[in-house]
Motif scaffolding. Structure first.
Motif, short mmCIF file in Angstrom:
data_model
loop_
_atom_site.label_atom_id
_atom_site.label_comp_id
_atom_site.label_asym_id
_atom_site.label_seq_id
_atom_site.Cartn_x
_atom_site.Cartn_y
_atom_site.Cartn_z
N LEU A 118 50.17 16.69 128.00
CA LEU A 118 49.69 15.41 127.51
C LEU A 118 49.05 15.58 126.15
O LEU A 118 48.35 16.56 125.89
N ILE A 119 49.29 14.59 125.27
CA ILE A 119 48.66 14.57 123.95
C ILE A 119 48.00 13.21 123.78
O ILE A 119 48.62 12.17 124.04
N LEU A 121 46.84 11.00 120.80
CA LEU A 121 47.22 11.01 119.39
C LEU A 121 46.74 9.77 118.66
O LEU A 121 47.08 8.64 119.05
N GLY A 130 50.06 9.41 112.90
CA GLY A 130 50.39 9.48 114.32
C GLY A 130 51.77 8.97 114.68
O GLY A 130 52.43 9.51 115.57
N THR A 133 54.27 11.59 113.66
CA THR A 133 54.07 12.72 114.57
C THR A 133 54.68 12.41 115.93
O THR A 133 55.34 13.26 116.53
N LEU A 134 54.46 11.18 116.42
CA LEU A 134 55.02 10.76 117.70
C LEU A 134 56.55 10.90 117.69
O LEU A 134 57.13 11.37 118.66
N VAL A 137 57.38 14.58 118.11
CA VAL A 137 57.07 15.05 119.46
C VAL A 137 58.12 14.55 120.44
O VAL A 137 58.62 15.32 121.27
N ILE A 144 56.61 16.10 127.15
CA ILE A 144 55.18 15.86 126.90
C ILE A 144 54.92 14.36 126.85
O ILE A 144 55.64 13.61 126.19
N LYS A 145 53.90 13.93 127.56
CA LYS A 145 53.47 12.53 127.53
C LYS A 145 52.48 12.36 126.39
O LYS A 145 51.61 13.21 126.19
N VAL A 146 52.61 11.26 125.65
CA VAL A 146 51.72 10.99 124.53
C VAL A 146 51.04 9.65 124.76
O VAL A 146 51.71 8.65 125.02
N MET A 148 48.71 7.11 122.73
CA MET A 148 48.17 6.78 121.43
C MET A 148 46.74 6.28 121.63
O MET A 148 46.46 5.53 122.57
N ALA A 166 55.76 6.53 123.36
CA ALA A 166 54.40 6.72 123.83
C ALA A 166 54.28 6.26 125.28
O ALA A 166 54.83 5.22 125.65
#
Length: 186
Positions: A118-119, A121, A130, A133-134, A137, A144-146, A148, A166
């Motif tokens: 998990l991130i 961000l 962001g 970057t998202l 990713v 990976i779960k992001v 925001m 996201a």
């Protein structure tokens, strides 16, 4: 349980290139006690477990082998206070913080070496923001779960972040409950 703890003590001792004698001396116990721990024939009492964890700079959960189900999290925000607040809330709610970054490129470099689940961000950051970057990713690390985490409350921005992949969106200033809810939803 004894064998897991013993194996971890053995691994930590070896990582420091220590002998059983040296560890026994550091902990104020006999060499036989260290040997019994490492073979799983006995387990250190709670106070000794805490002392061993402190000595090796690991959590007692890690020493007991309880970190396998914890979400490994990276926090990305250009404001140190926000990073620290998020890390505190996440740690207190069962997450393992494996890194932090102040901008996107720093995160992407970190992901080459660390495996996150998990991130969190931020959107507005110097350097790589962001949203960009998202995109990276989601392209290179789909598992990976992001989430925001931004002061931007514009519906179009939120919708764009969700469209990019996201898993959630939390607005600042955030309440700890909003962070916890976002973790539990994924």
């Amino acid at each position: 349980m004894n064998i897991k703890v013993g194996k971890k003590i053995y691994e930590l001792r070896k990582s420091r290139d220590m002998t059983q004698e040296e560890l026994a001396s550091e902990m104020g116990v006999s060499i036989a006690a260290v040997s019994k721990w490492e073979t799983g024939n006995s387990i250190p009492d709670i106070l000794m477990l805490c002392s061993i964890a402190d000595f090796f700079d690991v959590s007692t959960d890690e020493l007991l082998g309880r970190t396998k189900n914890r979400k490994k999290v990276i926090v990305v925000d250009d404001v140190e206070f926000i990073r620290n607040t998020l890390k505190k809330v996440l740690s207190e709610n069962g997450c393992e913080i494996i890194g932090e970054a102040a901008e996107g490129k720093e995160l992407l470099n970190m992901l080459k070496k660390k495996k996150a689940d998990l991130i969190f961000l931020d959107i507005k950051m110097p350097g790589m923001n962001g949203m960009k970057t998202l995109e990276y990713v989601m392209k290179d690390y789909q598992k990976i779960k992001v989430i925001m985490c931004s002061a931007v409350k514009d519906k179009e921005v939120i919708d764009s972040a969700i469209a990019l992949g996201a898993a959630g969106y939390v607005t600042k200033p955030f309440l700890p409950d909003a962070i916890i809810t976002s973790i539990n939803m994924i």
